[in-house]
Design a protein around this motif. Sequence first.
Motif, PDB file in Angstrom:
ATOM      1  N   GLN A  21       0.924  -1.200  -0.088  1.00 26.77           N
ATOM      2  CA  GLN A  21       0.169  -0.023   0.078  1.00 26.77           C
ATOM      3  C   GLN A  21       0.764   1.515   0.207  1.00 26.77           C
ATOM      4  O   GLN A  21       0.340   2.331  -0.305  1.00 26.77           O
ATOM      5  CB  GLN A  21      -1.034  -0.138   1.279  1.00 26.77           C
ATOM      6  CG  GLN A  21      -1.943  -1.280   1.192  1.00 26.77           C
ATOM      7  CD  GLN A  21      -2.920  -1.138   2.559  1.00 26.77           C
ATOM      8  OE1 GLN A  21      -2.646  -2.147   3.189  1.00 26.77           O
ATOM      9  NE2 GLN A  21      -3.646  -0.121   2.693  1.00 26.77           N
ATOM     10  N   TYR A 142      -0.946  -9.725   3.114  1.00 21.59           N
ATOM     11  CA  TYR A 142      -1.829 -10.062   1.786  1.00 21.59           C
ATOM     12  C   TYR A 142      -0.709 -10.191   0.570  1.00 21.59           C
ATOM     13  O   TYR A 142      -1.378  -9.826  -0.606  1.00 21.59           O
ATOM     14  CB  TYR A 142      -2.889  -9.069   1.471  1.00 21.59           C
ATOM     15  CG  TYR A 142      -3.801  -8.911   2.710  1.00 21.59           C
ATOM     16  CD1 TYR A 142      -4.087  -7.750   3.169  1.00 21.59           C
ATOM     17  CD2 TYR A 142      -4.123  -9.888   3.393  1.00 21.59           C
ATOM     18  CE1 TYR A 142      -5.126  -7.292   3.950  1.00 21.59           C
ATOM     19  CE2 TYR A 142      -5.343  -9.545   4.385  1.00 21.59           C
ATOM     20  CZ  TYR A 142      -5.462  -8.340   4.696  1.00 21.59           C
ATOM     21  OH  TYR A 142      -6.321  -8.114   5.703  1.00 21.59           O
ATOM     22  N   ASN A 186      -0.592 -10.686   8.049  1.00 14.98           N
ATOM     23  CA  ASN A 186      -1.299  -9.699   8.643  1.00 14.98           C
ATOM     24  C   ASN A 186      -2.950 -10.160   8.311  1.00 14.98           C
ATOM     25  O   ASN A 186      -3.333 -10.846   7.541  1.00 14.98           O
ATOM     26  CB  ASN A 186      -1.335  -8.507   7.505  1.00 14.98           C
ATOM     27  CG  ASN A 186      -2.392  -7.418   7.812  1.00 14.98           C
ATOM     28  OD1 ASN A 186      -2.280  -6.895   8.842  1.00 14.98           O
ATOM     29  ND2 ASN A 186      -3.292  -7.305   7.153  1.00 14.98           N
ATOM     30  N   GLU A 187      -3.401  -9.980   9.538  1.00 12.49           N
ATOM     31  CA  GLU A 187      -4.942 -10.305   9.900  1.00 12.49           C
ATOM     32  C   GLU A 187      -5.201 -11.629   9.307  1.00 12.49           C
ATOM     33  O   GLU A 187      -5.968 -11.829   8.418  1.00 12.49           O
ATOM     34  CB  GLU A 187      -5.810  -9.231   9.117  1.00 12.49           C
ATOM     35  CG  GLU A 187      -5.680  -7.811   9.486  1.00 12.49           C
ATOM     36  CD  GLU A 187      -6.662  -6.725   8.980  1.00 12.49           C
ATOM     37  OE1 GLU A 187      -7.001  -6.981   7.855  1.00 12.49           O
ATOM     38  OE2 GLU A 187      -6.942  -5.839   9.725  1.00 12.49           O
ATOM     39  N   TYR A 329     -10.754  -0.902  14.245  1.00 13.37           N
ATOM     40  CA  TYR A 329     -11.154   0.344  13.864  1.00 13.37           C
ATOM     41  C   TYR A 329     -12.687   0.778  14.252  1.00 13.37           C
ATOM     42  O   TYR A 329     -13.118   1.904  14.071  1.00 13.37           O
ATOM     43  CB  TYR A 329     -11.446   0.183  12.436  1.00 13.37           C
ATOM     44  CG  TYR A 329      -9.896   0.299  11.750  1.00 13.37           C
ATOM     45  CD1 TYR A 329      -9.203  -1.243  11.307  1.00 13.37           C
ATOM     46  CD2 TYR A 329      -9.442   1.412  11.512  1.00 13.37           C
ATOM     47  CE1 TYR A 329      -8.100  -1.175  10.918  1.00 13.37           C
ATOM     48  CE2 TYR A 329      -7.877   1.203  10.770  1.00 13.37           C
ATOM     49  CZ  TYR A 329      -7.549  -0.069  10.385  1.00 13.37           C
ATOM     50  OH  TYR A 329      -6.120  -0.009   9.988  1.00 13.37           O
ATOM     51  N   TRP A 365     -17.963   3.732   9.216  1.00  9.32           N
ATOM     52  CA  TRP A 365     -17.845   2.725  10.254  1.00  9.32           C
ATOM     53  C   TRP A 365     -17.955   3.413  11.589  1.00  9.32           C
ATOM     54  O   TRP A 365     -17.623   4.436  12.043  1.00  9.32           O
ATOM     55  CB  TRP A 365     -16.212   2.472  10.146  1.00  9.32           C
ATOM     56  CG  TRP A 365     -15.805   1.605   9.054  1.00  9.32           C
ATOM     57  CD1 TRP A 365     -16.572   1.051   8.059  1.00  9.32           C
ATOM     58  CD2 TRP A 365     -14.361   1.149   8.735  1.00  9.32           C
ATOM     59  NE1 TRP A 365     -15.684   0.444   7.193  1.00  9.32           N
ATOM     60  CE2 TRP A 365     -14.486   0.320   7.646  1.00  9.32           C
ATOM     61  CE3 TRP A 365     -13.331   1.510   9.557  1.00  9.32           C
ATOM     62  CZ2 TRP A 365     -13.356  -0.235   7.016  1.00  9.32           C
ATOM     63  CZ3 TRP A 365     -11.927   0.825   8.823  1.00  9.32           C
ATOM     64  CH2 TRP A 365     -12.159   0.053   7.796  1.00  9.32           C
ATOM     65  N   GLU A 391      -2.723  -1.322  14.337  1.00 10.74           N
ATOM     66  CA  GLU A 391      -3.601  -0.646  13.411  1.00 10.74           C
ATOM     67  C   GLU A 391      -4.844  -0.055  14.111  1.00 10.74           C
ATOM     68  O   GLU A 391      -5.447  -0.750  14.580  1.00 10.74           O
ATOM     69  CB  GLU A 391      -4.301  -1.724  12.301  1.00 10.74           C
ATOM     70  CG  GLU A 391      -3.027  -1.950  11.442  1.00 10.74           C
ATOM     71  CD  GLU A 391      -3.800  -2.867  10.134  1.00 10.74           C
ATOM     72  OE1 GLU A 391      -4.914  -2.392   9.771  1.00 10.74           O
ATOM     73  OE2 GLU A 391      -3.108  -3.652   9.495  1.00 10.74           O
ATOM     74  N   TRP A 438      -2.598   3.173  12.002  1.00  7.70           N
ATOM     75  CA  TRP A 438      -2.671   2.907  10.763  1.00  7.70           C
ATOM     76  C   TRP A 438      -2.425   4.091   9.634  1.00  7.70           C
ATOM     77  O   TRP A 438      -3.088   5.102   9.702  1.00  7.70           O
ATOM     78  CB  TRP A 438      -4.043   2.108  10.598  1.00  7.70           C
ATOM     79  CG  TRP A 438      -3.807   1.904   8.835  1.00  7.70           C
ATOM     80  CD1 TRP A 438      -4.537   2.409   7.946  1.00  7.70           C
ATOM     81  CD2 TRP A 438      -2.906   0.792   8.304  1.00  7.70           C
ATOM     82  NE1 TRP A 438      -4.018   1.805   6.684  1.00  7.70           N
ATOM     83  CE2 TRP A 438      -3.237   0.856   6.935  1.00  7.70           C
ATOM     84  CE3 TRP A 438      -1.746   0.073   8.928  1.00  7.70           C
ATOM     85  CZ2 TRP A 438      -2.475   0.128   6.040  1.00  7.70           C
ATOM     86  CZ3 TRP A 438      -1.275  -1.012   7.942  1.00  7.70           C
ATOM     87  CH2 TRP A 438      -1.492  -0.801   6.530  1.00  7.70           C
ATOM     88  N   SER A 445      -5.714   2.767  -0.113  1.00 13.41           N
ATOM     89  CA  SER A 445      -6.496   2.236   0.906  1.00 13.41           C
ATOM     90  C   SER A 445      -6.472   0.446   0.669  1.00 13.41           C
ATOM     91  O   SER A 445      -6.778   0.193  -0.687  1.00 13.41           O
ATOM     92  CB  SER A 445      -8.045   2.565   0.565  1.00 13.41           C
ATOM     93  OG  SER A 445      -9.028   1.599   1.122  1.00 13.41           O
ATOM     94  N   THR A 448     -10.569  -0.342  -0.720  1.00 16.78           N
ATOM     95  CA  THR A 448     -10.938   0.287  -1.788  1.00 16.78           C
ATOM     96  C   THR A 448     -10.149   0.480  -3.065  1.00 16.78           C
ATOM     97  O   THR A 448     -10.306   0.718  -3.916  1.00 16.78           O
ATOM     98  CB  THR A 448     -11.509   1.855  -1.664  1.00 16.78           C
ATOM     99  OG1 THR A 448     -10.083   2.630  -1.299  1.00 16.78           O
ATOM    100  CG2 THR A 448     -12.431   1.787  -0.469  1.00 16.78           C
ATOM    101  N   TYR A 455      -5.387   8.294   5.695  1.00 13.59           N
ATOM    102  CA  TYR A 455      -5.312   7.901   7.273  1.00 13.59           C
ATOM    103  C   TYR A 455      -4.190   8.974   7.801  1.00 13.59           C
ATOM    104  O   TYR A 455      -4.240   9.154   9.048  1.00 13.59           O
ATOM    105  CB  TYR A 455      -5.129   6.705   7.600  1.00 13.59           C
ATOM    106  CG  TYR A 455      -6.328   5.716   7.468  1.00 13.59           C
ATOM    107  CD1 TYR A 455      -6.477   4.968   6.069  1.00 13.59           C
ATOM    108  CD2 TYR A 455      -6.824   5.152   8.726  1.00 13.59           C
ATOM    109  CE1 TYR A 455      -7.700   3.963   5.991  1.00 13.59           C
ATOM    110  CE2 TYR A 455      -7.971   4.267   8.602  1.00 13.59           C
ATOM    111  CZ  TYR A 455      -8.280   3.816   7.464  1.00 13.59           C
ATOM    112  OH  TYR A 455      -9.237   2.977   7.171  1.00 13.59           O
TER     113      TYR A 455
END
Length: 492
Positions: A21, A142, A186-187, A329, A365, A391, A438, A445, A448, A455
């Motif tokens: 990113q 990712y 990650n995640e 978040y 959110w 994050e 984050w 993003s 998106t 951010y």
Amino acid sequence: MTETHVFPENFLWGGAVAANQIEGAWLEDGKLPNVTDTLVGIMNQHPSISWNESQGIWELDLPDDITFLSHEAVDFYHRFEEDIKMMSEMGFKAFRTSISWGRIFPRGDEEEANEAGLAFYDHLIDTLLKYDMEPVITLSHYETPLALVAEYGGWQDRRLVEFFDRYSTVIFNRYKGKVKYWMTFNEINNAFRMPYAAAGIVKFPATDPKEPIATLTKKEIFQAVHHLFIASALATKRMQEADSDALMGVMCSFSSLATYPVDCNPENVFGALEFKRNSYLYSDVMCRGHYPGYVKRIWREEDCAPEIIAGDLDLLAKYTSDYIAFSYYRSTVYSKDAEMRVDTGGAKGFDNPFLTEKSPEPWNWPIDPLGLRYVMNELTDRYELPLFIVENGLGIDETPNENQRINDIERARYLKMHVEQVAEAIKDGCEVIGYLWWGPIDIVSAGTGEMKKRYGFIYVDRHNDGSGSFKRLKKDSFDYFKQVIETNGTNL
Ligand code: BGP
């Protein structure tokens, strides 16, 4: 005003990003495409790959009419010294990013590492250390190399465990003594939500080339998840062999743990528990070292148990996580009567009437700082391990005014409200390693694939259509976070 000296002296204030990113240079110095290079947004179920029937593999197939912003991102690859210097002006004690696996092993299955890729991260990590920042490194954000997905089917193939072992061993031996805080995936708990991005899984031979991902079964995803667990345990072993001072953290998207039943109907209360277990499974396995009973019931009743080979369960039991890293978040409302959009924010169809503040349109959110304290207390009660918020942040579509200023007061407020709850959690007895915002600089993003969800405390002149000078510009919140860090969280 929080109590003085709530935060420990060595509290790691800082920021977090991901290679895909922020770096750009998507094919530079030997790097080959990874999963995120085929996507506009990680939730995208239509990666830009096409099935080559004759060779029996997927091939990169980028359409001309789509701008893949992450291919150049914000050009951190060439500008990281300037960016890190700016973050040191805020007083950062730590900076999280990922090493892009495809820079080190471009295909993923090579025997030898790509020295140019290692040299880039040598320079990056040395620059962080030069500015007294702890490097906090994710081994894959990712970022599974595309060839491992296209030619092996991704993490459902056990050979990826060996490839990741080779990658992680090179990394730990290259950066031992320099990097103390590591995470593998990650995640990792997003494997069911985003099997292609989070677990690099694609099914082939393709039953439907237009939907390479949607045809996966629970058994196939649980198999991939098992391989991710084994790869993480092996990486923990390799890290310990290379550097006894280093620490390995499980990394999960834990907004989902702030899941509230919509009412006191026991079916909703238990349903919310089951929804949370979709995430707890990953920290349970990686912190407790074994599969919990509730997932074994699912395996039994839905015939979707992964193949577990001799030695696997011993690895999981022996090489558990030293700390819990997580993103937070927002919170979620659960109702048995609403389709749970399997998302960081979960429930569809109704909002939480008690949460009136939301992140800007179109994301909306719900902003729930107390939810962060709730999650931190549950994690501490469940595992009694150190926590690392890697994050937390607020994305806004913003542009500089005529004076080249961005008065992002809402970002400073979001930060203040959440840091206040971190302080409360510490007073509750939670052990907290640090708080990483984050996207401390505007980046692409994940959700998106665009630039408009910004951010950063630092604005980047880069836009959805690919235009922009990449010029950096401090926002007003830059000085706010700087003084939070300077006062170690006592002046919010
Ligand atoms: C998390 C990812 C990050 C980051 C964050 C914000 O799930 O770990 O990569 O992008 O989401 O998401 P977004 O940028 O879509 O607001």
